[in-house]
Structure formats: C-alpha cells, structure tokens
Scaffold this motif. Structure first.
Motif, mmCIF file in Angstrom:
data_model
loop_
_atom_site.group_PDB
_atom_site.id
_atom_site.type_symbol
_atom_site.label_atom_id
_atom_site.label_comp_id
_atom_site.label_asym_id
_atom_site.label_seq_id
_atom_site.Cartn_x
_atom_site.Cartn_y
_atom_site.Cartn_z
ATOM 1 N N ARG A 169 2.364 78.213 0.557
ATOM 2 C CA ARG A 169 2.400 78.753 1.920
ATOM 3 C C ARG A 169 3.037 77.766 2.898
ATOM 4 O O ARG A 169 2.596 76.629 3.022
ATOM 5 C CB ARG A 169 0.992 79.129 2.364
ATOM 6 N N VAL A 170 4.047 78.259 3.580
ATOM 7 C CA VAL A 170 4.798 77.446 4.539
ATOM 8 C C VAL A 170 4.532 77.985 5.940
ATOM 9 O O VAL A 170 4.814 79.157 6.218
ATOM 10 C CB VAL A 170 6.316 77.510 4.249
ATOM 11 N N GLY A 171 3.974 77.159 6.792
ATOM 12 C CA GLY A 171 3.693 77.587 8.167
ATOM 13 C C GLY A 171 4.747 77.083 9.131
ATOM 14 O O GLY A 171 5.085 75.896 9.128
ATOM 15 N N MET A 172 5.290 77.988 9.926
ATOM 16 C CA MET A 172 6.276 77.593 10.940
ATOM 17 C C MET A 172 5.684 77.825 12.324
ATOM 18 O O MET A 172 5.451 78.972 12.721
ATOM 19 C CB MET A 172 7.570 78.389 10.794
ATOM 20 N N ALA A 173 5.434 76.746 13.056
ATOM 21 C CA ALA A 173 4.973 76.863 14.443
ATOM 22 C C ALA A 173 6.195 76.664 15.326
ATOM 23 O O ALA A 173 6.674 75.550 15.497
ATOM 24 C CB ALA A 173 3.914 75.805 14.733
ATOM 25 N N MET A 174 6.706 77.733 15.868
ATOM 26 C CA MET A 174 8.012 77.702 16.523
ATOM 27 C C MET A 174 7.911 78.024 18.015
ATOM 28 O O MET A 174 7.072 78.807 18.438
ATOM 29 C CB MET A 174 8.941 78.724 15.857
ATOM 30 N N ASP A 175 8.807 77.424 18.764
ATOM 31 C CA ASP A 175 8.875 77.649 20.208
ATOM 32 C C ASP A 175 9.992 78.657 20.485
ATOM 33 O O ASP A 175 11.163 78.335 20.350
ATOM 34 C CB ASP A 175 9.156 76.313 20.905
ATOM 35 N N PHE A 176 9.600 79.852 20.880
ATOM 36 C CA PHE A 176 10.600 80.898 21.132
ATOM 37 C C PHE A 176 11.034 80.946 22.594
ATOM 38 O O PHE A 176 11.734 81.866 23.002
ATOM 39 C CB PHE A 176 10.048 82.273 20.740
ATOM 40 N N SER A 177 10.580 79.998 23.388
ATOM 41 C CA SER A 177 10.947 80.034 24.802
ATOM 42 C C SER A 177 12.414 79.678 24.968
ATOM 43 O O SER A 177 13.097 79.275 24.017
ATOM 44 C CB SER A 177 10.090 79.051 25.596
ATOM 45 N N ASP A 178 12.887 79.807 26.210
ATOM 46 C CA ASP A 178 14.293 79.507 26.448
ATOM 47 C C ASP A 178 14.602 78.022 26.347
ATOM 48 O O ASP A 178 15.753 77.620 26.411
ATOM 49 C CB ASP A 178 14.733 80.036 27.817
ATOM 50 N N GLY A 224 7.518 72.268 12.515
ATOM 51 C CA GLY A 224 7.171 72.320 13.933
ATOM 52 C C GLY A 224 8.375 72.375 14.852
ATOM 53 O O GLY A 224 9.519 72.186 14.427
ATOM 54 N N PRO A 225 8.114 72.622 16.136
ATOM 55 C CA PRO A 225 9.184 72.746 17.132
ATOM 56 C C PRO A 225 9.709 71.376 17.571
ATOM 57 O O PRO A 225 9.044 70.354 17.381
ATOM 58 C CB PRO A 225 8.499 73.465 18.288
ATOM 59 N N PRO A 226 10.872 71.340 18.195
ATOM 60 C CA PRO A 226 11.543 70.071 18.460
ATOM 61 C C PRO A 226 10.865 69.146 19.475
ATOM 62 O O PRO A 226 10.870 67.947 19.274
ATOM 63 C CB PRO A 226 12.914 70.496 18.995
ATOM 64 N N PHE A 227 10.368 69.675 20.573
ATOM 65 C CA PHE A 227 9.965 68.767 21.643
ATOM 66 C C PHE A 227 8.537 68.268 21.470
ATOM 67 O O PHE A 227 7.654 68.975 20.985
ATOM 68 C CB PHE A 227 10.119 69.445 23.002
ATOM 69 N N ALA A 228 8.331 67.032 21.920
ATOM 70 C CA ALA A 228 7.053 66.363 21.703
ATOM 71 C C ALA A 228 5.890 67.091 22.384
ATOM 72 O O ALA A 228 4.768 67.073 21.880
ATOM 73 C CB ALA A 228 7.137 64.930 22.208
ATOM 74 N N ASP A 229 6.151 67.737 23.527
ATOM 75 C CA ASP A 229 5.031 68.362 24.227
ATOM 76 C C ASP A 229 4.439 69.518 23.427
ATOM 77 O O ASP A 229 3.299 69.942 23.681
ATOM 78 C CB ASP A 229 5.415 68.800 25.643
ATOM 79 N N THR A 269 15.403 64.955 17.493
ATOM 80 C CA THR A 269 15.803 63.566 17.300
ATOM 81 C C THR A 269 14.826 62.647 18.022
ATOM 82 O O THR A 269 15.108 61.482 18.240
ATOM 83 C CB THR A 269 17.220 63.332 17.859
ATOM 84 N N GLU A 270 13.674 63.207 18.426
ATOM 85 C CA GLU A 270 12.703 62.484 19.238
ATOM 86 C C GLU A 270 11.954 61.444 18.394
ATOM 87 O O GLU A 270 11.199 61.793 17.478
ATOM 88 C CB GLU A 270 11.712 63.503 19.831
ATOM 89 N N PRO A 271 12.147 60.163 18.679
ATOM 90 C CA PRO A 271 11.543 59.111 17.836
ATOM 91 C C PRO A 271 10.019 59.190 17.769
ATOM 92 O O PRO A 271 9.437 58.831 16.736
ATOM 93 C CB PRO A 271 11.990 57.814 18.529
ATOM 94 N N TYR A 321 7.370 64.038 10.064
ATOM 95 C CA TYR A 321 8.687 63.611 9.600
ATOM 96 C C TYR A 321 9.798 64.326 10.368
ATOM 97 O O TYR A 321 9.733 65.544 10.573
ATOM 98 C CB TYR A 321 8.859 63.941 8.108
ATOM 99 N N LEU A 322 10.770 63.561 10.799
ATOM 100 C CA LEU A 322 12.005 64.173 11.286
ATOM 101 C C LEU A 322 12.850 64.542 10.072
ATOM 102 O O LEU A 322 12.806 63.860 9.049
ATOM 103 C CB LEU A 322 12.793 63.201 12.166
ATOM 104 N N VAL A 323 13.607 65.593 10.203
ATOM 105 C CA VAL A 323 14.527 65.969 9.128
ATOM 106 C C VAL A 323 15.934 65.491 9.477
ATOM 107 O O VAL A 323 16.772 65.310 8.612
ATOM 108 C CB VAL A 323 14.490 67.491 8.900
ATOM 109 N N SER A 324 16.167 65.283 10.766
ATOM 110 C CA SER A 324 17.478 64.834 11.219
ATOM 111 C C SER A 324 17.466 63.322 11.449
ATOM 112 O O SER A 324 16.424 62.678 11.340
ATOM 113 C CB SER A 324 17.813 65.523 12.539
ATOM 114 N N PHE A 325 18.619 62.780 11.814
ATOM 115 C CA PHE A 325 18.662 61.421 12.340
ATOM 116 C C PHE A 325 17.978 61.416 13.700
ATOM 117 O O PHE A 325 17.737 62.474 14.275
ATOM 118 C CB PHE A 325 20.105 60.926 12.457
#
Lengths: 295, 427
Positions: B84-93, B152-157, B178-180, B190-194
């Motif tokens: 089972r893979v859970g995706m918590a995604m931010d659909f906002s603009d 998870g979604p990109p931004f730290a908040d 890319t948020e350290p 884990y980040l997947v990108s640089f």
C-alpha cells in the motif's frame, strides 16, 4: 534627483493600476458597506478568458475589451449568485461570502483548467521606453497613468451627471430612504457591480499585460492592493481610492529602490508599517468622508 | 462602530491572506481525494530485469518491462498481500500543478506494475489523500489504511506535519521538493530530487565555466526557504569559483513583474556581460529580461532553478537563452517520454506537467525497492532498507541514499531554452 523622479513616475504607473482596483472596491463599499474580497476574482476569470482568446489568435486590441466585458459579466454573476442571497445579512456574513467566492472560484478553476500557470504574450511594446531628458520612461507606465485619469474622469461624470449616478449616490447616502423615494435598489446594486466590474476590467487589462500569465490565485494580489489602497485613501471616497492607490504604488517603488539592499526585502513590511502609522493618526484614511458609506 | 469593527476584521483577514500567500484554496477532496489502483496480475518476474534499481536484492520493478506492458492484455492478477502506497498531496494552486498530475500518474504506473504481475506477486495499491488544510490528518488516514510508505507534498509547511505524524516510523518520500529541511534520513524522510544547494551551485559552476565573472541575484532574503536559499547557495558557489556578486536585489516571488526599481538600480552597476540568478518563476524572469533589454542591457545570461521548468518557461515569450536546472531532461523515446506517452494513450489526455513526473513515480519505486530489499512489509524495516539504497536507476536518474542525510547526490541537468524547447548544455 533624477533617480527619485524616475522612481516617482514608475510608482505612479504602478499606483495607477492600484487606483483603478481601489475605485472598484470603493464603489461596492459605498452602496453595500461591503469590502469585497472577491474583487480580485474578476481579474482571475478575465485572465482565463484572455488565455482562451489568445488561444484563438486574437490580438490585444480585441482581448482588451473582452477582458472588460468578462469582468463586468463575472461581477454581475457573482452579485446574482452570491451577494443577492445575503443582501440583508450582517457585514460579517457578506465579508465571509466574499471570501467564499474567492475559494470557490479558485477551486473550480483548479478542477476545470488545472493549477498550473497559464501564460500568454505581452504586447510587443510592453517594455518600450521613451527618453525624456535624463529620464527613461516606460510607455506602459505613461499609458496606465493616462487611462487611469480618463477612467476617473468618466467615473466622476457617470456618478455626478447621470440619473444612474444620482441613484447610486442616493443609495450610498441612505439606502432605505432612497428606496422610499423610488430608487430601484436591485438596479442600483446591479449597476454598482457592473461599474465595479468595468473598473476591475480596465485594471485587469494592465495587470494581465504586465504579468503575461494567470493562475487560480492570480486575483489575490490585486485584491489586496485594491482593498489596501481604498483603506489608505478613506473608504467611500473615490478621490481617496485614487490617492491611496497612487500613494501605495509610489511607496512600494521608492522603498524598494531607496532602501539599502540588505533591508530591501522588508519593503512590504515597511509599507504595512507606514499604513499602520497612518491609521494611528488618520484612522479614516487620507480623505475624510462625512458619511463613510458615501460613494 | 460597525465600520471600525469591520476595519479590524479586514486587517485580520488581510494579514492572514498575505501570510498565507496563495495557499488558501484547494481542490475538492471528494473529487480528487481517493484513487486506488490494485488491479493487476500475478507473476514472479517483476524483479528480473537489470534496470529499475540496484540494491542488495535486485530491482523490485523492471521499469522497462513495465513500460512495455499492454493494459488490455495483463498477466493473471497478483494474489499476494497488497503493498500500500499512500500519497498525501497538495491540490491547491500552490503546488497542485505538480501534485495533481503526480497523483494521476503514480496510480497509472501502479496499474502497469500490477499488469506485469505486481511486485513479487503482490499487487500495488495507491491511495491519494488531498491534504487540504490538515496534512497531519491526511497522513493519519493513510496510515490507518495501512500505507507501507508515504509520498508527500513539496513544501515544508505541509510535509513537516506529515513527518510529525509518522514520527519517523514510516518512510516519507518528497517527490518534487528541493527543500533541505525535508531531507532527514534519520527520521525516514527523503528527497527524491537534488536539493537547492545542488541546483544553485550547478548553475554557478556553469556560469564560471563559461567565463562569466560578474553576477547579480534576486532574493527574498538570506535563509528564506527556496527563494532565499537558492541565491545564497549560488552566491557561495559563484564566489568560491572566483566570481563577483555585484548586487543582491529584493523582489516578491511569484508576484512582481514590474522591476522598474531594480532596473533603475542595476543601470548604474551593469556592464552587460553578467549572469543573473534567482528562484523566480518563468514569467518573472522573462519580464525582467524584457525590461533590462529595453534599458539597453542585452548581454545578460539569465539563470534559474527548477521553478522555471515547473512554470513552463519554454513557452514564455522572450525566453530564448534562459538557462535553468530541470530535474529531468526528457528526450524522445526515453523512459520518461514512454511513461508520459503511456499515460496519455491510456487516459486520452496529457498530464498537466512533464518534467517533474518521473520524480513521483521514482518515489513509489524507491519505497517498493525498500520492501524488496528488506523482504518485509514492516515500515521501520523498510526505512532501514531505504537508507541503504545505492545506485537505484529510476526515471529521474541514479539515486543513492546510503551515506546521505536523505538527499541523493544527483546529476543536475543544465539546459537552455531555444525556440520553445530545452536544449541540454551539460549534466
């Protein structure tokens, strides 16, 4: 000195767009006592109309009037669908309704056209400059300043010299008495929203020309600028709205340019600080209105 | 009195709106909320290929074999316990422009995996949960459902509340960030990108390699996530390479397009041969470019971050010559192109994003790799295995977490916009 003058004209160009936005906010506040936080959605929706129009290879000459028409229609639809339902409710309810409209419009746009930024071409002359002595002025700034002046004059004429304007001012002064005197309240409110939409449309043309893009939250920034400018100028005053817009634009450009680089990131904070400082001494804004609700 | 109350209320809302930026909207949860993908077939050959991953137990998924499957002619459905893979995604603009298509593509790829027989006979199920205003709640619901790992979604908040919810017990992959601060292997994040340091220093190194010795940057302030950190890193790398930063100018990210004040200030500093770097969005970079060119400076090299790919710099007017650092450089017929084509062919429409999409699928594949490597479905053990991944060959390049804090040391493509498309300059 030349640099200051240059900044001043740049600021007047920026502030003129804010002034047009503030005018629309002031008109609605005058009639309904409503600070319309959905005002920015007129630009958002117009922006997507522009995207569609450019997709059909229309030029800016055709897209510009289209933006005004779409803005007016959107304003009337919002009034009909949302604000007419809460017309007798408290200011707080109407305020929340305006927030709700923003959220719904954004959500609908995200679902229907996606959350990504949609871009379109700016007019080819957008960055052209004219040298006047030591000054290098953007044609865009000069055009915005001129159009704002004409729009303000036309709005003043509309409100002062026409029956509709008389009705609008009567409703603003005392809505209930105006109704008793035979003023059609529905017509007045629809007219106010149409006028507000037209003003937002004119502002939207320049906002979108400069931005060259739109997205579902594109209206937030213009909405905040318009509301802030209206507050600075004094709610209910058209002259105040224009003055507030110009003051805000000039303050932004001057501060960003003149503050040392190390603190220039505080420009917005300083602008808000100045506004707070203004309200300590003049809580009514720059222009004092006898009746805050007067248009 | 009522006016005063209204004014007070207005300021409260204005401050909240200003503080929140554009993240006060979200897509309808019921519409995009839950998507599951579990159909598939049974086969034990899911890990037979020599691509798609490299670790102690071999790749969990043979990417090229999966890309070749025909959804109309699948193997028998896999019968093992579902992964089972859970995706918590931010659909906002704010980030919906990548999280929405990412959450469409991952279930599609799970369908392809299942069609090819699943992962060692187990079907892959994907559930997408929109974070709305409560990312922690979304994460809790996914964990209650039994997610073995999360994307998870990109931004730290939004991502940090998810990390607090998992308490480091469940692997969390951040696909498009890319948020350290989100890179924390000890806490299973884990980040997947640089990261920002990777992309900004790559841009600085490239500028230096081209003989550029002067540069100026736009920043929202030292240390400000993304909009300040990227210029900080660029400055450090550029100066370390012998370059000189002639100006650090402020701007409002994702908003400003009138840079009159900055152009006025720069006009006394520029020689016309400098590099410009920022984390600005595409329309901002092209606006600045137009205004500087109109002021007579037409020899500037404009450089930016992955934000330019995210906001479609390629289709902007006046974008030719702009250099940026996308996560993935897609070429016709490569894995990423096949992946996107597969989605389009199946669903009849293109995804809203291209350059970031491989990162989302890699997020899932890395979690599957962890499960394969540990031979278990215990989330903590999966995390241990993920921390040891080396040389995973995914859609976005080679990924290694072993010996890192959760940011894979990846190659950064340097590309330049030419005629509406990216041209690879270096990697």
């Amino acid at each position: 000195m030349t640099s200051l003058l240059q900044n001043l004209i740049d600021g007047l160009g920026q502030g003129s767009i804010y002034a047009l936005l503030a005018l629309g906010v002031a008109v609605i506040f005058g009639v309904m006592h409503l600070l319309n936080f959905a005002h920015g959605e007129l630009i958002t929706v117009s922006g997507y109309a522009a995207v569609a129009a450019f997709g059909s290879n229309l030029s800016w000459w055709l897209v510009a009037p289209l933006i005004i028409v779409v803005s007016i229609v959107t304003s009337l639809v919002i009034e009909r669908v949302a604000f007419s339902r809460v017309r007798g409710a408290s200011e707080f309810t109407q305020l929340l309704t305006s927030f709700g409209i923003h959220i719904i419009v954004s959500a609908v746009l995200i679902m229907s056209v996606g959350a990504s930024v949609k871009t379109f071409a700016e007019p080819p002359w957008i960055f052209d400059r004219i040298d006047v002595g030591p000054l290098s002025l953007e044609k865009f700034d000069l055009l915005v300043i001129a159009v704002t002046a004409v729009t303000l004059a036309a709005t003043t004429w509309l409100l002062q010299r026409t029956t509709f304007g008389l009705s609008l001012r009567a409703a603003a002064a005392d809505f209930d008495t105006a109704r008793l005197m035979g003023v059609d309240s529905d017509r007045v409110i629809r007219g106010a929203f149409a006028l507000s939409g037209a003003l937002a449309g004119v502002a939207g043309i320049f906002w979108l020309m400069r931005a060259g893009n739109t997205d579902p939250s594109a209206g937030i920034d213009p909405m905040l600028k318009g509301v802030l400018a209206a507050l600075i100028g004094g709610l209910g005053s058209l002259r105040g709205a224009v003055l507030g817009g110009l003051a805000l634009g000039v303050a932004e450009v001057l501060l960003r340019s003149q503050l040392p680089s190390s603190v220039a990131v505080l420009t917005d904070a300083v602008v808000f600080g100045l506004i707070a400082f203004l309200f300590i001494f003049r809580p009514q804004g720059l222009i004092t209105v006898q009746h805050a609700e007067r248009v | 009195m009522r006016i005063k109350q209204l004014l007070a209320l207005l300021f409260a809302f204005a401050l909240v709106a200003a503080a929140c930026g554009g993240d006060d909207t979200s897509a309808d949860d019921s519409d995009g909320g839950d998507t599951e993908s579990s159909e598939g077939s049974d086969s034990e050959d899911g890990g037979d290929g020599d691509e798609g991953g490299s670790s102690s137990s071999g790749p969990a998924v043979d990417i090229d074999a999966v890309l070749a499957v025909d959804l109309e002619n699948c193997e028998a459905p896999p019968t093992g316990d579902p992964i089972r893979v859970g995706m918590a995604m931010d659909f906002s603009d704010v980030v919906g422009f990548v999280d929405i298509p990412g959450s469409q593509l991952v279930p599609h790829f799970a369908d392809l995996i299942n069609c090819a027989g699943g992962v060692n006979g187990s079907p892959v199920e994907v559930r997408v949960q929109e974070v709305g205003d409560d990312a922690a709640l979304a994460a809790s619901e996914l964990l209650d459902w039994g997610a073995h790992f999360l994307i998870g979604p990109p931004f730290a908040d939004f991502a940090l509340p998810i990390l607090q919810t998992t308490e480091g017990n469940v692997p969390l992959f951040i696909a498009a960030s890319t948020e350290p601060s989100l890179s924390d292997a000890e806490n299973n994040s884990y980040l997947v990108s640089f990261d920002d340091a990777g992309q900004a220093s790559a841009a600085a190194d490239y500028a230096i390699s081209q003989g550029i010795t002067r540069a100026f940057v736009f920043t929202e302030g030292a240390g400000v996530p993304y909009t300040g950190v990227n210029p900080d890193e660029f400055i450090a790398a550029f100066e370390a390479g012998g370059g000189e930063i002639i100006a650090e100018l402020s701007y409002v990210w994702a908003a400003d397009t009138d840079f009159s004040a900055q152009v006025e200030e720069l006009s006394g500093l520029l020689e016309g041969n400098e590099a410009f770097f920022s984390a600005a969005l595409g329309f901002q970079v092209t606006a600045l470019k137009g205004q500087l060119e109109a002021a007579g400076f037409d020899g500037i090299t404009y450089m930016g971050t992955d934000a330019l790919d995210a906001t479609g710099i390629q289709v902007e007017d006046n974008a030719d010559g702009v250099i940026h650092t996308p996560h993935i450089f897609i070429e016709p017929g490569d894995r990423n192109d096949l992946l996107l084509t597969s989605y389009t062919d199946t669903n009849g429409e293109e995804l809203g994003s291209r350059g970031f999409m491989g990162l989302y699928v890699d997020s899932m594949l890395l979690g599957l790799q962890g499960i394969q490597d540990c031979g278990c479905t215990d989330s903590e053990a999966i995390g241990e295995a993920v921390r040891a991944i080396e040389g995973f060959d995914g859609f976005s390049g080679e990924i290694t977490y072993a010996g890192t804090n959760g940011t894979p040391p990846k190659a950064v493509p340097i590309v330049q916009v030419e005629g509406g498309a990216d041209v690879l300059l270096s990697k």
